[in-house]
Write an enzyme that holds these catalytic residues in place. Structure first.
Site, PDB file in Angstrom:
ATOM      1  N   ARG A  32      14.782 -13.969  -1.834  1.00  0.00           N
ATOM      2  CA  ARG A  32      14.155 -15.288  -1.673  1.00  0.00           C
ATOM      3  C   ARG A  32      15.190 -16.376  -1.954  1.00  0.00           C
ATOM      4  O   ARG A  32      15.291 -17.361  -1.232  1.00  0.00           O
ATOM      5  CB  ARG A  32      13.002 -15.447  -2.659  1.00  0.00           C
ATOM      6  CG  ARG A  32      12.468 -16.866  -2.751  1.00  0.00           C
ATOM      7  CD  ARG A  32      11.388 -17.011  -3.812  1.00  0.00           C
ATOM      8  NE  ARG A  32      10.846 -18.354  -3.823  1.00  0.00           N
ATOM      9  CZ  ARG A  32      10.928 -19.204  -4.849  1.00  0.00           C
ATOM     10  NH1 ARG A  32      11.515 -18.832  -5.967  1.00  0.00           N
ATOM     11  NH2 ARG A  32      10.414 -20.417  -4.775  1.00  0.00           N
ATOM     12  N   ARG A  78      17.191 -13.730   3.207  1.00  0.00           N
ATOM     13  CA  ARG A  78      16.066 -13.890   4.155  1.00  0.00           C
ATOM     14  C   ARG A  78      16.425 -14.943   5.195  1.00  0.00           C
ATOM     15  O   ARG A  78      16.037 -14.855   6.356  1.00  0.00           O
ATOM     16  CB  ARG A  78      14.769 -14.245   3.434  1.00  0.00           C
ATOM     17  CG  ARG A  78      14.780 -15.574   2.726  1.00  0.00           C
ATOM     18  CD  ARG A  78      13.405 -15.952   2.166  1.00  0.00           C
ATOM     19  NE  ARG A  78      13.531 -17.101   1.278  1.00  0.00           N
ATOM     20  CZ  ARG A  78      12.583 -18.012   1.086  1.00  0.00           C
ATOM     21  NH1 ARG A  78      11.422 -17.914   1.707  1.00  0.00           N
ATOM     22  NH2 ARG A  78      12.782 -19.025   0.268  1.00  0.00           N
ATOM     23  N   HIS A 127     -17.925  20.947   7.894  1.00  0.00           N
ATOM     24  CA  HIS A 127     -16.877  19.947   8.099  1.00  0.00           C
ATOM     25  C   HIS A 127     -15.498  20.523   7.808  1.00  0.00           C
ATOM     26  O   HIS A 127     -14.578  20.382   8.618  1.00  0.00           O
ATOM     27  CB  HIS A 127     -17.129  18.716   7.228  1.00  0.00           C
ATOM     28  CG  HIS A 127     -16.218  17.557   7.532  1.00  0.00           C
ATOM     29  ND1 HIS A 127     -14.845  17.622   7.381  1.00  0.00           N
ATOM     30  CD2 HIS A 127     -16.473  16.313   7.996  1.00  0.00           C
ATOM     31  CE1 HIS A 127     -14.303  16.462   7.743  1.00  0.00           C
ATOM     32  NE2 HIS A 127     -15.266  15.658   8.123  1.00  0.00           N
ATOM     33  N   HIS A 161     -11.169  22.631  10.046  1.00  0.00           N
ATOM     34  CA  HIS A 161     -12.366  21.803  10.185  1.00  0.00           C
ATOM     35  C   HIS A 161     -13.036  22.068  11.538  1.00  0.00           C
ATOM     36  O   HIS A 161     -12.704  21.433  12.522  1.00  0.00           O
ATOM     37  CB  HIS A 161     -11.981  20.324  10.072  1.00  0.00           C
ATOM     38  CG  HIS A 161     -11.306  19.981   8.773  1.00  0.00           C
ATOM     39  ND1 HIS A 161     -11.950  19.330   7.749  1.00  0.00           N
ATOM     40  CD2 HIS A 161     -10.041  20.223   8.317  1.00  0.00           C
ATOM     41  CE1 HIS A 161     -11.120  19.172   6.722  1.00  0.00           C
ATOM     42  NE2 HIS A 161      -9.955  19.697   7.053  1.00  0.00           N
ATOM     43  N   HIS A 189       3.929 -10.731  -7.893  1.00  0.00           N
ATOM     44  CA  HIS A 189       4.746 -10.936  -6.700  1.00  0.00           C
ATOM     45  C   HIS A 189       6.196 -10.530  -6.886  1.00  0.00           C
ATOM     46  O   HIS A 189       7.004 -10.710  -5.972  1.00  0.00           O
ATOM     47  CB  HIS A 189       4.671 -12.401  -6.252  1.00  0.00           C
ATOM     48  CG  HIS A 189       3.405 -12.733  -5.521  1.00  0.00           C
ATOM     49  ND1 HIS A 189       2.158 -12.528  -6.063  1.00  0.00           N
ATOM     50  CD2 HIS A 189       3.182 -13.221  -4.271  1.00  0.00           C
ATOM     51  CE1 HIS A 189       1.235 -12.894  -5.193  1.00  0.00           C
ATOM     52  NE2 HIS A 189       1.824 -13.312  -4.095  1.00  0.00           N
ATOM     53  N   GLU A 199      -1.290  -6.095   5.806  1.00  0.00           N
ATOM     54  CA  GLU A 199       0.010  -5.448   5.802  1.00  0.00           C
ATOM     55  C   GLU A 199      -0.059  -4.014   6.332  1.00  0.00           C
ATOM     56  O   GLU A 199       0.824  -3.567   7.077  1.00  0.00           O
ATOM     57  CB  GLU A 199       0.599  -5.448   4.382  1.00  0.00           C
ATOM     58  CG  GLU A 199       0.828  -6.849   3.796  1.00  0.00           C
ATOM     59  CD  GLU A 199      -0.413  -7.511   3.223  1.00  0.00           C
ATOM     60  OE1 GLU A 199      -1.472  -6.852   3.176  1.00  0.00           O
ATOM     61  OE2 GLU A 199      -0.327  -8.672   2.800  1.00  0.00           O
ATOM     62  N   PRO A 208      -3.900  11.219   7.710  1.00  0.00           N
ATOM     63  CA  PRO A 208      -4.474  10.153   6.885  1.00  0.00           C
ATOM     64  C   PRO A 208      -5.419   9.328   7.762  1.00  0.00           C
ATOM     65  O   PRO A 208      -4.964   8.692   8.717  1.00  0.00           O
ATOM     66  CB  PRO A 208      -3.246   9.334   6.456  1.00  0.00           C
ATOM     67  CG  PRO A 208      -2.065  10.219   6.700  1.00  0.00           C
ATOM     68  CD  PRO A 208      -2.449  11.082   7.865  1.00  0.00           C
ATOM     69  N   LEU A 209      -6.697   9.369   7.482  1.00  0.00           N
ATOM     70  CA  LEU A 209      -7.692   8.756   8.369  1.00  0.00           C
ATOM     71  C   LEU A 209      -7.436   7.275   8.556  1.00  0.00           C
ATOM     72  O   LEU A 209      -6.961   6.588   7.668  1.00  0.00           O
ATOM     73  CB  LEU A 209      -9.099   8.988   7.809  1.00  0.00           C
ATOM     74  CG  LEU A 209      -9.529  10.450   7.775  1.00  0.00           C
ATOM     75  CD1 LEU A 209     -10.884  10.587   7.090  1.00  0.00           C
ATOM     76  CD2 LEU A 209      -9.577  11.042   9.171  1.00  0.00           C
TER      77      LEU A 209
END
Lengths: 673, 673
Positions: free
Chosen positions: A528, A354, A262, A28, A472, A410, A116-117
């Site tokens: 959980r 947890r 580019h 590039h 979930h 996240e 990875p941008l």
């Protein structure tokens, strides 16, 4: 600064970048040619580093976000002395330190792997937080700046929103971001995808901004000076630059501002490589050279930097003399080592893992002073609040605490953790629901590739989440993340350590394993729901989990059947084993496999002891059966879940899906025929 | 509108929401109680739907983003008539249509599955684009509004940046978003995570905004009227609402604005459930009731809506009469069916499969008039430009084209595709590099769960990407995405179809399979590099790929060895097979496994024909060996890659990593001993 030499230096970066891509026949060039001016001014005049030791801890950091602009980075660093012309000429070739996208190499000035941008500049935010965390504890004498460089693609990536919000919220005055805004992206012009007022967006997040001609060195200096003066806010420099600056066609027409430059060599794009090099003042036959004036300029710059660093080191030495305990603590922080009496941690029998993790984190809050814990707005559910309750959250101007409320972001959390680990001196931990590890995968992969000791606390680990339903309930996630255990990093180690403990004592051991694993990321996968303790469970017995798998209940060296699982399913197998003994008179061994990847690293004799070759095996997993199929093989069957879950109390789901001792009895009986 | 009755209706939603969570002993009451006012006003006075047929195509859509606010949605919909009180009382129980997070159910008014924050409102953006696409082709008579509801968490999720940018860029005047801004999130107050000026941020993206008291019905009406009047921009209503509105303690003190009411029953949070219900005017003993006045209000509202719909249907009938061809086309669009002569598609032998895909997409551009293709700024690399070259990109006010330049925002693209598919009438396709499927996984999972026929074009499929290096070389991604093949949806079908064709003709067939799969998402995994055609390759032979795997070269019913692979590795096996025959005199069958999941759905006889039981198998994959280990089993070995790749030309990597015919010869010879 002589304007002509300054321009010559930037042209030198342009020449080298164009030549690297041309020779490699891929890469590039256009963006690199546009961003060269900023790189030159930053590297030669602003970025503090030790020319003799690029790993000096208190150096300024430079995080490149658009990894495809690697030619610009390598060429710029070559001027500072960390790459040879031959290495540049071997761009993108086997064994060369100049891969297509940069791979972290502190000694050469490459602070992060990028490609990875979006992730690169978020790592910078993580580093800036780590810097503030350390300065709050040891003093401003060690403060330094975090610079980062972002492109149009990074600005568009979803993750830049998280970074923009967090950096603004925390008022990271030590963070300076240069946005290389050339109005062109890989496949099109930016007008095709956005009407965004980027300055306004960052101002909405609390940043200071300045828009300049990003190819004008004096404007760049003015902006960098203003950025240095701004201590209350992160600073965004929007540099309007020219894609492919200096590119011309064979007849001398400008070939600037072209989408085509580019992502391919200038000649392939339609420019003339030779005429562009001539236009930039290069020796076309031998473009891999540094102009003598430029070399002199960088020698002088490096001398200045060396003098600056000598002063800073002297200042540190004085501080260390006056503060020997703090100095020892700083050294320990930087070493990444910890010294915890895990055996002394008291767990409540039968708690959810947890919860057990929360207990351990509570101890860490007092004993691991360089740990930073984050949660994506789930601290009270993922139980990182065990740590939070003993510290305070980061606030603008106050980094005395050790908890970062990331908000619901996240992916940002994952990249910030990577940046903290890259900076060094701190131990980042991030928590959220296991199903949302999907969002974090791109950053977990980068952590694995960069070999960063980030810790993930992923709770609510299976369909046993219950009422929250299929969105979930992780089903395929354990199989998914364990792929990174199978994927070796460039040192030949498992890319990640993934541990799913079976009770509270295994959880203590899981954390011990995580903390002692300073070479790769570690994921803790936690329940959980409450889980009964395993038979005769205690810390010492659970220590066997350090081998990846061990025998929890042993009836015989060569039993009639081996039952194996991880996490809460081990307890279900224990129930089933009891029934198999009582009702079928079978000899049953029960095995807890906290990490298949780690178990496979053990010697063959141990593996054969745990899983005797000719004994039928029955595996149970609350996720996709494939998670255990590799261990069970043709010696038996796996009872797993091959479908999305349903919303209902988990005890109901256990019955519906057959995760009960009774069903273990039934299935194993059928299997043994 | 009688103010008291309007408030009573909102209180009715509050009562039902609180009661549902209390009875289920889990869930999220606080937000639902705050958002109830908007829901009531929207549903009763603004949202156009057919009370007799909630699937009426031209209905307004309502997309809920925060799925945890499901009680509000179910309660609001119950007032409109699609849920019974008993169903509400069975919230979060096995077999109930009221799962913890909403699962798409058009007939009941649930337009999308939600739960992972942020995705829901991006689906709304996708639906809004689909609406404009269809109106551009069939007329404004069919236009309708897309409403969406977002919470603080969704505003923070990275993905909302992509949605904000795209919606603003395209000037989606048909999109209205209500931001339920109550300053509280699950684990803390928003002040702990953000100082964002949200209105300013959306204005930077080109949205119109209005901030109101989100519990004031007249202000809600004023804002919705303003939103209707705005046709050039998407409209953001920032509704300042009160978390847990109406909640009180046992002694009557307010228990509003508490973080604790976000994620647990009111009683568990510290409020008094009974006193809160009393405060809201409910029958505490029997809270699952609709007030008579509220029932009357919704009866009247539904009558008005029925009259509106009758007019719209009459208008459509007139249009259909005047435009029979267009009407037939619309019906065909909505059916999702296509009619393509795949055999007639001419492929260039030896091209990369991404190039072959481009050829097919070029045909689709002319023959599939309801296809919308997107690319995350890689159209010229992922070769979706085969489609783009024959159409134009969407622009503000001009949806006559069929290509959406998403920019660098892979996750947003995935969610927008889901929204388009949910809206119906269009066939969404999205393209990017396969390694970036990591970013899209959360939306691919939702597509699989919702059973949406979205198509993914994932190119640059293995380490054979070459020079771009490890950040761009997918290694574990094929194993990862095929987990969704193993995961069954709630209809018992493979969650996703994943096809990795081995040459240009298999690529044509892969696209046929993708288009004919209208029940689940389909992923096409395509090569960057050129691939020689398989022996005697043609469309008819490649049609056998529709069985998931087939014999490409057959020496015998029971050969000495079966070689199997997918994608470009099949060609490498063909080279190896030639050497095995020539140098070892072996009988070798070569098998192409385009989809293991599909192959496993075939009858046992066919599976045994392709993979005879007692014949040794040699698998080759340019990714993690686990991808093929399930098929190869203990009958042989897999030659794969168990580490991150390196940056170098792929032909060099082939040699270094052993992906050559010579190495197939060597490995198979060793395996056979």
């Amino acid at each position: 600064m002589d304007k002509n030499i300054s321009k010559l230096a930037a042209d030198n970066i342009r020449i080298l970048s164009a030549a690297m891509v041309e020779k490699a026949k891929s890469g590039h060039p256009g963006g690199a040619m546009g961003g060269a001016d900023f790189m030159h001014v930053l590297f030669s005049e602003y970025l503090n580093y030790d020319p003799a030791d690029r790993t000096w801890f208190n150096r300024d950091r430079f995080f490149l976000d658009p990894g495809h602009m690697s030619p610009m980075l390598y060429a710029g660093l070559a001027l500072t002395g960390t790459y040879s012309m031959e290495e540049l000429a071997n761009f993108r070739q086997w064994g060369s330190p100049t891969p297509g996208h940069p791979e972290v190499d502190f000694a050469r000035g490459v602070e992060n792997t990028s490609g990875p941008l979006g992730q690169g500049h978020v790592m910078a935010v993580g580093a800036a937080i780590a810097e503030r965390f350390l300065a709050a504890r040891f003093g401003e004498w060690m403060s330094h700046n975090i610079y980062t460089f972002i492109s149009d693609g990074g600005i568009q990536e979803e993750i830049s929103q998280g970074a923009g919000r967090i950096a603004g919220h925390l008022g990271l005055g030590n963070l300076v971001m240069f946005y290389d805004s050339n109005d062109i992206q890989l496949s099109t012009v930016t007008d095709d995808v956005t009407i965004e007022d980027t300055a306004k967006k960052y101002e909405a997040w609390g940043w200071a901004t300045m828009t300049i001609d990003g190819n004008d060195h004096d404007q760049i200096r003015k902006a960098l000076d203003a950025a240095s003066a701004e201590t209350e806010k992160p600073f965004l420099i929007i540099g309007k630059t020219i894609m492919g600056k200096g590119a011309v066609t064979a007849n001398g027409d400008s070939f600037e501002k072209q989408v085509s430059t580019h992502g391919q060599p200038l000649s392939a794009a339609g420019a003339s490589f030779a005429d562009t090099l001539k236009n930039l003042g290069a020796d076309v036959e031998n473009p891999f050279q540094v102009f003598a004036e430029v070399e002199a300029l960088y020698n002088e710059a490096n001398n200045k930097k060396a003098a600056y660093v000598a002063d800073k080191k002297a200042e540190q030495a004085e501080w260390a003399k006056a503060n020997p305990e703090l100095a020892a603590k700083l050294a320990q922080f930087i070493s990444g080592e910890t010294n915890i009496d895990y055996a002394a941690i008291e767990q409540k029998a039968g708690a959810a893992t947890r919860g057990a993790s929360s207990t351990v984190l509570g101890v860490f809050a007092e004993q691991v002073e360089n740990m930073i814990v984050m949660s994506a707005d789930l601290a009270n559910s993922d139980k990182t609040d065990g740590f939070l309750k003993k510290t305070t959250v980061f606030k603008k101007g106050d980094f005395s605490g050790a908890f970062l409320q990331i908000g619901v972001a996240e992916l940002t959390m994952g990249a910030i953790a990577n940046g903290m680990a890259l900076h060094g001196g701190v131990i980042p931990v991030c928590g959220t629901f296991f199903v949302f590890s999907d969002y974090m995968k791109p950053t977990a992969r980068m952590a694995a590739l960069m070999q960063l000791p980030v810790k993930y606390v992923w709770t609510h680990d299976a369909f046993r989440v219950g009422e929250d339903g299929p969105t979930h309930q992780p089903i395929e996630q354990e199989a998914q993340i364990r792929l990174l255990e199978k994927l070796k990093n460039h040192h030949g180690d498992n890319g990640m350590l993934v541990v799913r403990p079976a009770d509270v004592n295994e959880t203590t051991v899981a954390w011990k394993m995580a903390m002692e694993n300073t070479k790769t990321p570690t994921a803790l996968i936690l329940s959980r729901q409450n889980i009964p303790n395993l038979p005769e469970s205690d810390y010492n017995k659970a220590l066997q989990a350090e081998k990846g798998a061990y025998i929890v209940e042993k009836d015989a060296d060569t039993p009639d059947v081996v039952l194996l699982a991880s996490g809460s399913e081990v307890g279900t197998l224990v129930e089933g084993a009891k029934l198999l003994r009582e009702q079928k008179g079978l000899k049953v061994n029960v095995v807890s496999v906290i990490s298949e990847g780690l178990f496979r690293n053990q010697d063959k004799a141990y593996q054969a002891e745990v899983l005797p070759a000719d004994v039928p095996r029955f595996g149970m997993t609350a996720g996709l059966p494939v998670t255990l199929e590799g261990l069970v093989g043709l010696n038996g069957t796996v009872w797993g879940l091959d479908h999305f879950g349903y919303s209902a109390p988990y005890t109901v789901l256990d019955e519906k899906f057959g995760f009960t001792g009774e069903n273990v009895l039934k299935q194993v009986t059928e299997m043994l025929g």
